[in-house]
Design a protein around this motif. Sequence first.
Motif, PDB file in Angstrom:
ATOM      1  N   SER A 172      13.935 -41.054 -42.513  1.00  0.00           N
ATOM      2  CA  SER A 172      14.987 -42.082 -42.647  1.00  0.00           C
ATOM      3  C   SER A 172      14.383 -43.469 -42.527  1.00  0.00           C
ATOM      4  CB  SER A 172      16.049 -41.887 -41.559  1.00  0.00           C
ATOM      5  OG  SER A 172      16.444 -40.557 -41.445  1.00  0.00           O
ATOM      6  N   GLN A 173      13.187 -43.633 -43.097  1.00  0.00           N
ATOM      7  CA  GLN A 173      12.453 -44.885 -42.913  1.00  0.00           C
ATOM      8  C   GLN A 173      13.260 -46.127 -43.296  1.00  0.00           C
ATOM      9  OE1 GLN A 173      10.052 -46.476 -41.550  1.00  0.00           O
ATOM     10  NE2 GLN A 173       9.462 -44.592 -40.495  1.00  0.00           N
ATOM     11  N   ASN A 174      14.056 -46.036 -44.374  1.00  0.00           N
ATOM     12  CA  ASN A 174      14.734 -47.262 -44.836  1.00  0.00           C
ATOM     13  C   ASN A 174      15.842 -47.730 -43.893  1.00  0.00           C
ATOM     14  OD1 ASN A 174      16.345 -45.169 -45.438  1.00  0.00           O
ATOM     15  ND2 ASN A 174      16.540 -45.569 -47.632  1.00  0.00           N
ATOM     16  N   ASN A 175      16.208 -46.876 -42.944  1.00  0.00           N
ATOM     17  CA  ASN A 175      17.295 -47.252 -42.045  1.00  0.00           C
ATOM     18  C   ASN A 175      16.870 -47.181 -40.582  1.00  0.00           C
ATOM     19  OD1 ASN A 175      19.942 -47.947 -41.635  1.00  0.00           O
ATOM     20  ND2 ASN A 175      20.658 -45.834 -41.446  1.00  0.00           N
ATOM     21  N   ILE A 176      15.574 -47.069 -40.367  1.00  0.00           N
ATOM     22  CA  ILE A 176      15.114 -46.674 -39.029  1.00  0.00           C
ATOM     23  C   ILE A 176      15.394 -47.749 -37.963  1.00  0.00           C
ATOM     24  CG2 ILE A 176      12.664 -47.369 -39.281  1.00  0.00           C
ATOM     25  CD1 ILE A 176      13.907 -44.121 -37.713  1.00  0.00           C
ATOM     26  N   GLU A 177      15.296 -49.033 -38.365  1.00  0.00           N
ATOM     27  CA  GLU A 177      15.521 -50.083 -37.358  1.00  0.00           C
ATOM     28  C   GLU A 177      16.965 -50.080 -36.880  1.00  0.00           C
ATOM     29  OE1 GLU A 177      13.864 -53.723 -38.939  1.00  0.00           O
ATOM     30  OE2 GLU A 177      11.932 -52.658 -39.033  1.00  0.00           O
ATOM     31  N   THR A 178      17.892 -49.913 -37.820  1.00  0.00           N
ATOM     32  CA  THR A 178      19.318 -49.862 -37.460  1.00  0.00           C
ATOM     33  C   THR A 178      19.587 -48.671 -36.540  1.00  0.00           C
ATOM     34  OG1 THR A 178      19.679 -50.610 -39.706  1.00  0.00           O
ATOM     35  CG2 THR A 178      21.637 -49.909 -38.495  1.00  0.00           C
ATOM     36  N   ILE A 179      19.021 -47.528 -36.881  1.00  0.00           N
ATOM     37  CA  ILE A 179      19.241 -46.326 -36.065  1.00  0.00           C
ATOM     38  C   ILE A 179      18.792 -46.593 -34.626  1.00  0.00           C
ATOM     39  CG2 ILE A 179      18.554 -43.898 -35.732  1.00  0.00           C
ATOM     40  CD1 ILE A 179      18.250 -43.675 -38.804  1.00  0.00           C
ATOM     41  N   CYS A 180      17.623 -47.185 -34.509  1.00  0.00           N
ATOM     42  CA  CYS A 180      17.049 -47.469 -33.190  1.00  0.00           C
ATOM     43  C   CYS A 180      17.938 -48.444 -32.401  1.00  0.00           C
ATOM     44  CB  CYS A 180      15.644 -48.043 -33.386  1.00  0.00           C
ATOM     45  SG  CYS A 180      14.789 -48.374 -31.855  1.00  0.00           S
ATOM     46  N   LYS A 181      18.324 -49.528 -33.077  1.00  0.00           N
ATOM     47  CA  LYS A 181      19.150 -50.554 -32.405  1.00  0.00           C
ATOM     48  C   LYS A 181      20.488 -49.968 -31.965  1.00  0.00           C
ATOM     49  CE  LYS A 181      17.732 -54.758 -34.644  1.00  0.00           C
ATOM     50  NZ  LYS A 181      18.000 -55.310 -35.953  1.00  0.00           N
ATOM     51  N   GLU A 182      21.147 -49.253 -32.872  1.00  0.00           N
ATOM     52  CA  GLU A 182      22.473 -48.694 -32.555  1.00  0.00           C
ATOM     53  C   GLU A 182      22.388 -47.695 -31.403  1.00  0.00           C
ATOM     54  OE1 GLU A 182      24.545 -49.022 -36.981  1.00  0.00           O
ATOM     55  OE2 GLU A 182      24.054 -47.043 -36.177  1.00  0.00           O
ATOM     56  N   CYS A 183      21.336 -46.911 -31.402  1.00  0.00           N
ATOM     57  CA  CYS A 183      21.159 -45.911 -30.335  1.00  0.00           C
ATOM     58  C   CYS A 183      21.011 -46.618 -28.987  1.00  0.00           C
ATOM     59  CB  CYS A 183      19.937 -45.055 -30.650  1.00  0.00           C
ATOM     60  SG  CYS A 183      19.509 -43.894 -29.351  1.00  0.00           S
ATOM     61  N   LYS A 184      20.163 -47.632 -28.965  1.00  0.00           N
ATOM     62  CA  LYS A 184      19.922 -48.352 -27.708  1.00  0.00           C
ATOM     63  C   LYS A 184      21.176 -49.070 -27.214  1.00  0.00           C
ATOM     64  CE  LYS A 184      14.969 -49.239 -27.976  1.00  0.00           C
ATOM     65  NZ  LYS A 184      13.941 -50.157 -28.449  1.00  0.00           N
ATOM     66  N   ALA A 185      22.010 -49.525 -28.182  1.00  0.00           N
ATOM     67  CA  ALA A 185      23.188 -50.312 -27.818  1.00  0.00           C
ATOM     68  C   ALA A 185      24.415 -49.423 -27.546  1.00  0.00           C
ATOM     69  CB  ALA A 185      23.497 -51.303 -28.944  1.00  0.00           C
ATOM     70  N   GLY A 186      24.271 -48.125 -27.641  1.00  0.00           N
ATOM     71  CA  GLY A 186      25.416 -47.227 -27.427  1.00  0.00           C
ATOM     72  C   GLY A 186      26.410 -47.262 -28.576  1.00  0.00           C
ATOM     73  N   LYS A 187      25.926 -47.616 -29.756  1.00  0.00           N
ATOM     74  CA  LYS A 187      26.835 -47.711 -30.916  1.00  0.00           C
ATOM     75  C   LYS A 187      26.671 -46.540 -31.876  1.00  0.00           C
ATOM     76  CE  LYS A 187      27.570 -52.608 -30.900  1.00  0.00           C
ATOM     77  NZ  LYS A 187      26.871 -53.855 -31.079  1.00  0.00           N
ATOM     78  N   ARG A 188      26.049 -45.496 -31.415  1.00  0.00           N
ATOM     79  CA  ARG A 188      25.738 -44.377 -32.317  1.00  0.00           C
ATOM     80  C   ARG A 188      25.881 -43.076 -31.523  1.00  0.00           C
ATOM     81  NH1 ARG A 188      22.138 -42.704 -36.675  1.00  0.00           N
ATOM     82  NH2 ARG A 188      22.701 -44.645 -37.685  1.00  0.00           N
ATOM     83  N   GLY A 189      26.842 -42.273 -31.876  1.00  0.00           N
ATOM     84  CA  GLY A 189      27.009 -40.988 -31.194  1.00  0.00           C
ATOM     85  C   GLY A 189      25.948 -40.004 -31.676  1.00  0.00           C
ATOM     86  N   CYS A 190      25.578 -39.088 -30.791  1.00  0.00           N
ATOM     87  CA  CYS A 190      24.502 -38.146 -31.156  1.00  0.00           C
ATOM     88  C   CYS A 190      24.914 -37.235 -32.312  1.00  0.00           C
ATOM     89  CB  CYS A 190      24.105 -37.295 -29.962  1.00  0.00           C
ATOM     90  SG  CYS A 190      23.228 -38.248 -28.720  1.00  0.00           S
ATOM     91  N   ILE A 191      26.185 -36.850 -32.350  1.00  0.00           N
ATOM     92  CA  ILE A 191      26.614 -35.915 -33.418  1.00  0.00           C
ATOM     93  C   ILE A 191      26.485 -36.601 -34.783  1.00  0.00           C
ATOM     94  CG2 ILE A 191      28.544 -34.529 -34.313  1.00  0.00           C
ATOM     95  CD1 ILE A 191      28.185 -33.422 -31.657  1.00  0.00           C
ATOM     96  N   ASP A 192      26.981 -37.841 -34.863  1.00  0.00           N
ATOM     97  CA  ASP A 192      26.876 -38.565 -36.142  1.00  0.00           C
ATOM     98  C   ASP A 192      25.414 -38.775 -36.516  1.00  0.00           C
ATOM     99  OD1 ASP A 192      29.557 -38.683 -36.477  1.00  0.00           O
ATOM    100  OD2 ASP A 192      29.788 -40.658 -35.523  1.00  0.00           O
ATOM    101  N   CYS A 193      24.633 -39.082 -35.507  1.00  0.00           N
ATOM    102  CA  CYS A 193      23.208 -39.346 -35.749  1.00  0.00           C
ATOM    103  C   CYS A 193      22.533 -38.076 -36.279  1.00  0.00           C
ATOM    104  CB  CYS A 193      22.576 -39.791 -34.430  1.00  0.00           C
ATOM    105  SG  CYS A 193      20.916 -40.418 -34.612  1.00  0.00           S
ATOM    106  N   LYS A 194      22.919 -36.921 -35.716  1.00  0.00           N
ATOM    107  CA  LYS A 194      22.355 -35.645 -36.185  1.00  0.00           C
ATOM    108  C   LYS A 194      22.806 -35.352 -37.617  1.00  0.00           C
ATOM    109  CE  LYS A 194      21.668 -33.264 -31.793  1.00  0.00           C
ATOM    110  NZ  LYS A 194      22.160 -32.304 -30.816  1.00  0.00           N
ATOM    111  N   LYS A 195      24.095 -35.650 -37.884  1.00  0.00           N
ATOM    112  CA  LYS A 195      24.603 -35.373 -39.243  1.00  0.00           C
ATOM    113  C   LYS A 195      23.842 -36.198 -40.280  1.00  0.00           C
ATOM    114  CE  LYS A 195      29.207 -33.678 -38.267  1.00  0.00           C
ATOM    115  NZ  LYS A 195      30.552 -34.085 -37.895  1.00  0.00           N
ATOM    116  N   GLU A 196      23.561 -37.443 -39.910  1.00  0.00           N
ATOM    117  CA  GLU A 196      22.812 -38.308 -40.835  1.00  0.00           C
ATOM    118  C   GLU A 196      21.403 -37.743 -41.056  1.00  0.00           C
ATOM    119  OE1 GLU A 196      23.017 -42.456 -39.734  1.00  0.00           O
ATOM    120  OE2 GLU A 196      21.224 -42.913 -40.925  1.00  0.00           O
TER     121      GLU A 196
END
Length: 339
Positions: free
Chosen positions: A257-281
């Motif tokens: 997921s290289q093209n979106n990796i920074e967003t994934i990292c930021k959202e995870c750290k900020a609590g803006k990304r649930g694990c289930i959605d993250c796994k689905k992606e």
Amino acid sequence: MKMEDKKTVLTGIRPTGNLHLGHYFGAVGNWVKLQNEYNTFIEIADVQALTDNFNNPDKVRKNVRELALDLLACGIDPSKANIFIQSRIPEIAELTVYYSNLVTIARLERNPTIKTEISQKKDIFGNNGESVTYGFLGYPVSQAADITAFGGSLVPVGEDQLPLLEQAREIVRKFNSIYGETLIEPEHFLSKIPRLKGLDGNEKMGKSLGNAIFLVDDDDTISKKIMGAITDKNKIKKDDKANPDVCMVYYYHKLVSQNNIETICKECKAGKRGCIDCKKELIENMKEYLRPIKERRKYYEDNKELVDNILKNGTNIAKTKAEYTLKKVKKAMKIDYFE
Ligand code: ATP
Ligand code: MG
């Protein structure tokens, strides 16, 4: 560049199961790139596989073909690289005999890769390695024969293989110092991910560790496996902040997921990304990433004869090269009678 001016890459893989992401990112993906620049030989190491599967010849036999399909699926191009079967080249076995005089038993027993593997295979080698066979203990010697038979100067492998390569280098140096400069001393070549971790966070994704995503896994299996991957255990609620560095889902996102990796990292750290959605992606991206590999595999699966010919052809070319090396070795050792 003429073929003979190019350096030779030699690498090998054991037909003990299908390839997984660890093989792909740690080794085979690299071979796909190297085949464009080097004379490339890829060994299907069935003799080596038998050292710890001697009681299961069906498994080794079946996996020779599976492995050839997996390698071709990954993008190994038979017009650039020779895929060959180790047991069809008896010259390797002969070289192994000569090299076995150049290594002590104590040195083999001290080899970290051998030590780890013996302790992982208690079912065949006993709790303290008391049932380890002569053949298994000696496989680093046959690996030195694999490499040198083809004049391999570059050996692209995963990190677990480095002590074996060091062993091969020692054998080459010893041979050359006793019998004169004959063999090429090989160097290793590591990929950017020399050791891919497993879904369970284990340091190595392994065939038999139950923690691998195989390249042949169907979409359902991939989904189930990723859904079960470990995440930051301190994140309980969907909007808890988490640490991506301890999460296997983020770890695999970095691969696909290289093209979106920074967003994934930021959202995870900020609590803006649930694990289930993250796994689905991740599941979607992984399926997409593996799609061309699966398509190529299907093509070769449907062309059985083509695969047979690729293996026969690769093995013939490899044999000619190994015959040449063996001749040089025997001359250097003064056992080239009647030649
Ligand atoms: P086996 O259990 O039969 O030894 P294996 O999975 O270790 O299987 P090998 O055939 O021994 O597979 O290794 C093939 C290549 O793949 C080697 O270069 C090895 O270093 C590399 N490799 C295997 N697993 C990984 C991994 N998890 N990460 C990086 N490289 C790997
Ligand atoms: Mg191995």
